[in-house]
Design an enzyme around this catalytic site. Structure first.
Site, short mmCIF file in Angstrom:
data_model
loop_
_atom_site.label_atom_id
_atom_site.label_comp_id
_atom_site.label_asym_id
_atom_site.label_seq_id
_atom_site.Cartn_x
_atom_site.Cartn_y
_atom_site.Cartn_z
N ARG A 136 0.83 -1.22 0.00
CA ARG A 136 0.00 0.00 0.00
C ARG A 136 0.86 1.26 0.00
O ARG A 136 0.59 2.20 -0.75
CB ARG A 136 -0.96 0.00 1.18
CG ARG A 136 -2.05 -1.06 1.06
CD ARG A 136 -2.96 -1.07 2.26
NE ARG A 136 -2.16 -1.37 3.46
CZ ARG A 136 -2.53 -1.08 4.70
NH1 ARG A 136 -3.67 -0.49 4.95
NH2 ARG A 136 -1.77 -1.39 5.72
N ASN A 160 -6.15 -2.84 1.86
CA ASN A 160 -6.11 -4.29 1.97
C ASN A 160 -7.54 -4.82 2.01
O ASN A 160 -8.42 -4.19 2.59
CB ASN A 160 -5.40 -4.72 3.25
CG ASN A 160 -3.90 -4.54 3.17
OD1 ASN A 160 -3.32 -4.44 2.10
ND2 ASN A 160 -3.26 -4.49 4.32
#
Length: 90
Positions: free
Chosen positions: A19, A37
């Site tokens: 990320r 996520n």
């Protein structure tokens, strides 16, 4: 002309800074949207911007950061009413 893509990245993509590195790439490419996520272990990306910059992000997603092991990248056109001011990690 701007476009928006929905990207799902599968493999070993959680716990490897995917990320954070995605956000870094997106900001570098002047894209807006988010990365997060998902409960199934994949990473979801919604990104908007110029088509050539979006394609660069998709190409990057196929390899990801050094610790990631990407097994699949699914890309679809995305239509949203949400306005993104920048690129955030959710």
């Amino acid at each position: 002309m701007k476009e928006c893509l929905h990207i799902i990245v599968r493999g070993r993509v959680q716990g490897v800074y995917f990320r954070a590195y995605t956000q870094k790439q997106a900001v570098k490419l002047n894209l807006s949207g988010f990365v997060r996520n998902l409960p199934d272990g994949s990473v979801e990306i919604v990104a908007g911007g110029h088509p050539e910059d979006l394609q660069k992000l998709v190409a990057w997603c196929h390899k990801g950061p050094v610790l990631a092991k990407v097994s699949d990248v699914a890309v679809t056109a995305h239509h949203t009413d949400e306005h993104f001011a920048g690129f955030e990690i959710r």
